[in-house]
Scaffold this motif. Structure first.
Motif, PDB file in Angstrom:
ATOM      1  N   UNK A 146       0.844  -1.201   0.000  1.00  0.00           N
ATOM      2  CA  UNK A 146       0.000   0.000   0.000  1.00  0.00           C
ATOM      3  C   UNK A 146       0.878   1.251   0.000  1.00  0.00           C
ATOM      4  N   UNK A 147       1.911   1.262   0.843  1.00  0.00           N
ATOM      5  CA  UNK A 147       2.803   2.421   0.897  1.00  0.00           C
ATOM      6  C   UNK A 147       3.530   2.622  -0.433  1.00  0.00           C
ATOM      7  N   UNK A 148       3.936   1.540  -1.068  1.00  0.00           N
ATOM      8  CA  UNK A 148       4.623   1.634  -2.362  1.00  0.00           C
ATOM      9  C   UNK A 148       3.730   2.302  -3.405  1.00  0.00           C
ATOM     10  N   UNK A 149       2.443   1.978  -3.354  1.00  0.00           N
ATOM     11  CA  UNK A 149       1.521   2.532  -4.347  1.00  0.00           C
ATOM     12  C   UNK A 149       1.180   4.003  -4.059  1.00  0.00           C
ATOM     13  N   UNK A 150       1.572   4.487  -2.872  1.00  0.00           N
ATOM     14  CA  UNK A 150       1.314   5.885  -2.502  1.00  0.00           C
ATOM     15  C   UNK A 150       2.634   6.598  -2.171  1.00  0.00           C
ATOM     16  N   UNK A 151       3.691   6.170  -2.838  1.00  0.00           N
ATOM     17  CA  UNK A 151       5.034   6.672  -2.534  1.00  0.00           C
ATOM     18  C   UNK A 151       5.115   8.187  -2.633  1.00  0.00           C
ATOM     19  N   UNK A 152       4.377   8.768  -3.586  1.00  0.00           N
ATOM     20  CA  UNK A 152       4.463  10.210  -3.812  1.00  0.00           C
ATOM     21  C   UNK A 152       3.830  11.018  -2.684  1.00  0.00           C
ATOM     22  N   UNK A 153       3.048  10.360  -1.823  1.00  0.00           N
ATOM     23  CA  UNK A 153       2.353  11.077  -0.748  1.00  0.00           C
ATOM     24  C   UNK A 153       3.127  11.053   0.571  1.00  0.00           C
ATOM     25  N   UNK A 154       4.172  10.239   0.666  1.00  0.00           N
ATOM     26  CA  UNK A 154       4.878  10.102   1.942  1.00  0.00           C
ATOM     27  C   UNK A 154       6.332  10.561   1.798  1.00  0.00           C
ATOM     28  N   UNK A 155       6.946  10.809   2.942  1.00  0.00           N
ATOM     29  CA  UNK A 155       8.335  11.270   2.932  1.00  0.00           C
ATOM     30  C   UNK A 155       9.271  10.133   2.532  1.00  0.00           C
ATOM     31  N   UNK A 156      10.516  10.475   2.246  1.00  0.00           N
ATOM     32  CA  UNK A 156      11.508   9.454   1.904  1.00  0.00           C
ATOM     33  C   UNK A 156      11.805   8.616   3.137  1.00  0.00           C
ATOM     34  N   UNK A 157      11.459   7.363   3.088  1.00  0.00           N
ATOM     35  CA  UNK A 157      11.636   6.473   4.233  1.00  0.00           C
ATOM     36  C   UNK A 157      11.733   5.044   3.729  1.00  0.00           C
ATOM     37  N   UNK A 158      12.469   4.207   4.441  1.00  0.00           N
ATOM     38  CA  UNK A 158      12.529   2.784   4.106  1.00  0.00           C
ATOM     39  C   UNK A 158      11.142   2.193   4.281  1.00  0.00           C
ATOM     40  N   UNK A 159      10.562   1.684   3.210  1.00  0.00           N
ATOM     41  CA  UNK A 159       9.172   1.248   3.258  1.00  0.00           C
ATOM     42  C   UNK A 159       8.970   0.016   4.140  1.00  0.00           C
ATOM     43  N   UNK A 160       9.947  -0.859   4.163  1.00  0.00           N
ATOM     44  CA  UNK A 160       9.822  -2.040   5.022  1.00  0.00           C
ATOM     45  C   UNK A 160       9.813  -1.633   6.493  1.00  0.00           C
TER      46      UNK A 160
END
Length: 206
Positions: A146-160
């Motif tokens: 879910x976070x990967x599909x909304x990458x543009x909405x969140x800050x730069x962070x390790x998704x895992x």
């Protein structure tokens, strides 16, 4: 010390066998809720299920194997809700999507909360019994997707790492609130969902 066996002896193939297994699992769950893990013996479980101990041992080698079956069934029920809610949240913007997921966590914890509390707090962590949680590894993976599909909405962070932080925070807060009855009304539930959503969204967006 030898670990107790937590795998079933055999799978129930016929309808009658499945009914016996279902009765044993249901009886184990009832005893865990009413009397606790320590009081759940194979003799007691067989008696409550209305089957012989010999029949019990045809399918389960120990009470731990029965408890593992209860855990697995409880988690399957929970996972059905999680998958449905995650599918619903997939195309929602981050704030709305996170709120959907927090509400889902509350809903999931309300599936037989007394049983969930026993499973989470009384069961020794042995073999399959280690997996007493609302959110499995699959759920971490689903949240990361879910976070990967909304990458543009969140800050730069390790998704895992972000998925771990978010899911663990949601799990801990909703577990405590629901299972320890910290929220009693619909208004309190909505307030909790709002606050947890705010916490997670601010973490994700910085």
């Amino acid at each position: 010390m030898r670990k107790p066996l937590t795998k079933p002896r055999k799978e129930a193939a016929q309808e009658r066998s499945r009914a016996t297994v279902d009765a044993l699992i249901a009886a184990t769950a009832r005893i865990l809720v009413r009397e606790g893990f320590d009081k759940a013996s194979t003799n007691r479980i067989a008696a409550v299920a209305g089957v012989s101990v010999g029949s019990l041992y045809q399918y389960f080698p120990s009470k731990e194997a029965l408890v593992a079956a209860v855990i697995e069934r409880h988690q399957q029920d929970t996972l059905r809700i999680v998958r449905a809610e995650l599918a619903q949240a997939a195309n929602q913007p981050i704030e709305r999507g996170v709120r959907t997921l927090v509400a889902m966590a509350v809903k999931a914890h309300r599936i037989d909360p007394k049983l969930h509390r026993v499973l989470a707090e009384q069961i020794p962590r042995v073999g399959k019994l280690e997996k007493v949680e609302t959110f499995s590894r699959e759920n971490y993976a689903l949240f990361k997707a879910y976070l990967e599909s909304h990458r543009q909405e969140i800050r730069a962070v390790d998704l895992e790492l972000a998925a771990f932080v978010c899911v663990t925070s949601i799990e801990a807060l909703t577990h405590t609130a629901v299972l320890h009855q910290e929220i009693a009304s619909g208004e309190e539930t909505e307030a909790l969902i709002d606050e947890v959503t705010r916490l997670v969204v601010r973490y994700l967006t910085g």
